[in-house]
Design a protein around this motif. Structure first.
Motif, mmCIF file in Angstrom:
data_model
loop_
_atom_site.group_PDB
_atom_site.id
_atom_site.type_symbol
_atom_site.label_atom_id
_atom_site.label_comp_id
_atom_site.label_asym_id
_atom_site.label_seq_id
_atom_site.Cartn_x
_atom_site.Cartn_y
_atom_site.Cartn_z
ATOM 1 N N PRO A 129 73.249 19.185 43.101
ATOM 2 C CA PRO A 129 73.590 20.519 43.599
ATOM 3 C C PRO A 129 74.366 21.314 42.565
ATOM 4 C CG PRO A 129 74.985 18.853 44.627
ATOM 5 C CD PRO A 129 73.940 18.115 43.842
ATOM 6 N N VAL A 130 74.054 22.590 42.472
ATOM 7 C CA VAL A 130 74.716 23.495 41.532
ATOM 8 C C VAL A 130 75.435 24.577 42.329
ATOM 9 C CG1 VAL A 130 74.419 25.096 39.609
ATOM 10 C CG2 VAL A 130 72.924 23.091 39.811
ATOM 11 N N TYR A 131 76.710 24.776 42.009
ATOM 12 C CA TYR A 131 77.515 25.793 42.675
ATOM 13 C C TYR A 131 77.846 26.894 41.671
ATOM 14 C CZ TYR A 131 78.031 22.228 46.269
ATOM 15 O OH TYR A 131 77.773 21.292 47.235
ATOM 16 N N PHE A 132 77.545 28.137 42.034
ATOM 17 C CA PHE A 132 77.820 29.259 41.149
ATOM 18 C C PHE A 132 79.256 29.740 41.334
ATOM 19 C CE2 PHE A 132 73.122 30.713 41.487
ATOM 20 C CZ PHE A 132 72.738 29.663 40.675
ATOM 21 N N SER A 133 79.924 30.035 40.230
ATOM 22 C CA SER A 133 81.232 30.667 40.258
ATOM 23 C C SER A 133 81.302 31.670 39.122
ATOM 24 C CB SER A 133 82.364 29.649 40.108
ATOM 25 O OG SER A 133 83.611 30.330 39.963
ATOM 26 N N GLN A 134 81.596 32.913 39.462
ATOM 27 C CA GLN A 134 81.690 33.939 38.431
ATOM 28 C C GLN A 134 83.037 33.903 37.716
ATOM 29 O OE1 GLN A 134 78.421 33.926 38.660
ATOM 30 N NE2 GLN A 134 78.595 35.919 37.657
ATOM 31 N N ALA A 135 83.874 32.923 38.051
ATOM 32 C CA ALA A 135 85.086 32.687 37.270
ATOM 33 C C ALA A 135 84.755 31.865 36.026
ATOM 34 C CB ALA A 135 86.138 31.981 38.105
ATOM 35 N N MET A 136 83.568 31.257 36.009
ATOM 36 C CA MET A 136 83.084 30.547 34.825
ATOM 37 C C MET A 136 82.552 31.555 33.816
ATOM 38 S SD MET A 136 83.441 27.207 35.129
ATOM 39 C CE MET A 136 82.223 26.516 33.996
ATOM 40 N N PRO A 137 82.421 31.157 32.530
ATOM 41 C CA PRO A 137 81.890 32.089 31.530
ATOM 42 C C PRO A 137 80.523 32.639 31.936
ATOM 43 C CG PRO A 137 82.836 30.172 30.452
ATOM 44 C CD PRO A 137 82.846 29.874 31.924
ATOM 45 N N THR A 138 80.364 33.941 31.794
ATOM 46 C CA THR A 138 79.112 34.598 32.159
ATOM 47 C C THR A 138 78.302 35.031 30.945
ATOM 48 O OG1 THR A 138 80.249 36.733 32.322
ATOM 49 C CG2 THR A 138 80.051 35.435 34.346
ATOM 50 N N ALA A 139 78.806 34.742 29.748
ATOM 51 C CA ALA A 139 78.099 35.070 28.512
ATOM 52 C C ALA A 139 78.396 33.997 27.477
ATOM 53 C CB ALA A 139 78.508 36.449 27.995
ATOM 54 N N THR A 140 77.484 33.815 26.563
ATOM 55 C CA THR A 140 77.628 32.777 25.550
ATOM 56 C C THR A 140 78.824 33.034 24.645
ATOM 57 O OG1 THR A 140 76.466 31.603 23.774
ATOM 58 C CG2 THR A 140 76.096 33.973 23.958
ATOM 59 N N ALA A 141 79.464 31.950 24.220
ATOM 60 C CA ALA A 141 80.596 32.028 23.297
ATOM 61 C C ALA A 141 80.810 30.657 22.687
ATOM 62 C CB ALA A 141 81.860 32.490 24.010
ATOM 63 N N SER A 142 81.316 30.624 21.471
ATOM 64 C CA SER A 142 81.586 29.357 20.793
ATOM 65 C C SER A 142 82.847 28.730 21.354
ATOM 66 C CB SER A 142 81.746 29.599 19.294
ATOM 67 O OG SER A 142 82.014 28.390 18.616
ATOM 68 N N ALA A 143 82.877 27.388 21.404
ATOM 69 C CA ALA A 143 84.040 26.623 21.880
ATOM 70 C C ALA A 143 84.449 27.053 23.289
ATOM 71 C CB ALA A 143 85.201 26.769 20.913
ATOM 72 N N SER A 144 83.461 27.176 24.165
ATOM 73 C CA SER A 144 83.706 27.622 25.532
ATOM 74 C C SER A 144 83.193 26.583 26.524
ATOM 75 C CB SER A 144 82.989 28.958 25.777
ATOM 76 O OG SER A 144 83.044 29.322 27.129
ATOM 77 N N LYS A 145 84.039 26.203 27.496
ATOM 78 C CA LYS A 145 83.596 25.314 28.561
ATOM 79 C C LYS A 145 82.733 26.114 29.528
ATOM 80 C CE LYS A 145 87.589 22.176 28.517
ATOM 81 N NZ LYS A 145 88.755 21.678 29.287
ATOM 82 N N CYS A 146 81.448 25.898 29.460
ATOM 83 C CA CYS A 146 80.513 26.735 30.212
ATOM 84 C C CYS A 146 79.938 26.053 31.445
ATOM 85 C CB CYS A 146 79.391 27.218 29.303
ATOM 86 S SG CYS A 146 78.703 25.946 28.217
ATOM 87 N N MET A 147 80.241 24.764 31.632
ATOM 88 C CA MET A 147 79.743 24.036 32.792
ATOM 89 C C MET A 147 80.634 22.833 33.043
ATOM 90 S SD MET A 147 76.030 22.133 33.274
ATOM 91 C CE MET A 147 76.584 20.473 32.809
ATOM 92 N N TYR A 148 80.868 22.516 34.301
ATOM 93 C CA TYR A 148 81.569 21.291 34.676
ATOM 94 C C TYR A 148 80.653 20.460 35.560
ATOM 95 C CZ TYR A 148 86.010 23.276 33.067
ATOM 96 O OH TYR A 148 87.016 23.806 32.297
ATOM 97 N N ALA A 149 80.725 19.143 35.392
ATOM 98 C CA ALA A 149 79.924 18.235 36.204
ATOM 99 C C ALA A 149 80.774 17.034 36.587
ATOM 100 C CB ALA A 149 78.683 17.779 35.436
ATOM 101 N N GLY A 150 80.523 16.503 37.767
ATOM 102 C CA GLY A 150 81.248 15.307 38.177
ATOM 103 C C GLY A 150 81.493 15.262 39.669
ATOM 104 N N ASP A 151 82.389 14.386 40.055
ATOM 105 C CA ASP A 151 82.776 14.209 41.452
ATOM 106 C C ASP A 151 84.076 14.973 41.665
ATOM 107 O OD1 ASP A 151 83.528 13.423 43.962
ATOM 108 O OD2 ASP A 151 83.375 11.271 43.594
ATOM 109 N N PHE A 152 83.980 16.185 42.155
ATOM 110 C CA PHE A 152 85.155 17.034 42.298
ATOM 111 C C PHE A 152 86.069 16.551 43.419
ATOM 112 C CE2 PHE A 152 82.074 19.516 40.030
ATOM 113 C CZ PHE A 152 82.823 20.184 39.078
ATOM 114 N N ARG A 153 85.522 15.818 44.376
ATOM 115 C CA ARG A 153 86.363 15.260 45.437
ATOM 116 C C ARG A 153 87.297 14.189 44.867
ATOM 117 N NH1 ARG A 153 82.151 14.234 50.491
ATOM 118 N NH2 ARG A 153 81.409 16.393 50.682
ATOM 119 N N ALA A 154 86.818 13.468 43.860
ATOM 120 C CA ALA A 154 87.621 12.394 43.273
ATOM 121 C C ALA A 154 88.621 12.918 42.250
ATOM 122 C CB ALA A 154 86.706 11.358 42.607
ATOM 123 N N GLY A 155 88.424 14.130 41.766
ATOM 124 C CA GLY A 155 89.274 14.619 40.687
ATOM 125 C C GLY A 155 90.135 15.813 41.020
ATOM 126 N N ALA A 156 90.014 16.347 42.241
ATOM 127 C CA ALA A 156 90.764 17.558 42.560
ATOM 128 C C ALA A 156 91.128 17.592 44.034
ATOM 129 C CB ALA A 156 89.937 18.790 42.203
#
Length: 209
Positions: A129-156
């Motif tokens: 499943p993919v969840y959209f958030s416009q708080a994430m980068p919306t345009a390309t940039a160098s050295a930018s975290k552009c996606m997160y993946a994992g078990d968010f229940r276990a980490g947050a």
């Protein structure tokens, strides 16, 4: 408010709710512990594990399938059934959709919203499943975290101590015969599964080289 053809209160309530939702997203993703984010530290400062992308993959256009698959494979101490992806809508269509189509594995089901199937995700990628958030980068940039993946229940953890409460007052602007509206909510976020040293945690970020 007396002469409006629509419910002004409902309109403002929706606006407050949308603003709060974005604020929570922004704190969860970009919080750096400063007053800008209510002293909340989000993924940007706490989820420090990042996947190693290919050399010179500095833009979204140069990210490939290996980069994304590596990110999906690296979260640790997770429930495999809870793995999901968080990114902006722009990143999904410019990167994940492109990769899925180019690999020959993509089908129309990879790109369509899965809300209609009873889920709450916005889309899916290789079954995740993919969840959209416009708080994430919306345009390309160098050295930018552009996606997160994992078990968010276990980490947050997300603490909602006071639901959105809207109060109206006719006293604040009595001399102008106007109403004042105030919206209050109390919440906090704790990113606790961030990995230590060389150990990846439950949440891993994809960062451009």
């Amino acid at each position: 408010m007396e002469d409006s053809a629509i419910s002004v209160a409902d309109m403002y309530s929706r606006g407050f709710a949308e603003g709060l939702a974005y604020t929570e997203d922004n704190c969860f993703i970009n919080g750096d512990g400063t007053s800008t984010y209510g002293l909340i530290e989000g993924l940007a400062s706490r989820a420090t594990s990042t996947a190693a992308v290919g050399s010179a993959h500095t833009t979204w256009a140069t990210l490939d399938e290996t980069d994304v698959v590596t990110t999906l494979s690296q979260p640790e101490n997770i429930d495999y059934n809870n793995i999901s992806i968080v990114c902006s809508r722009q990143f999904f269509f410019q990167v994940l959709k492109r990769i899925s189509t180019a690999s020959g594995r993509g089908s129309i089901n990879e790109f369509l919203t899965v809300r209609g199937t009873g889920g709450t995700a916005d889309a899916q990628f290789y079954g995740y499943p993919v969840y959209f958030s416009q708080a994430m980068p919306t345009a390309t940039a160098s050295a930018s975290k552009c996606m997160y993946a994992g078990d968010f229940r276990a980490g947050a953890m997300f603490g909602d101590r006071k639901a959105l409460t809207i109060t109206a007052s006719g006293d604040r602007y009595f001399d102008a015969d106007q109403q004042a509206l105030r919206a209050i909510s109390r919440f906090d976020i704790n990113i606790h599964g961030d990995g230590r040293g060389s150990t990846y945690g439950p949440i891993v970020g994809l960062i451009t080289d």
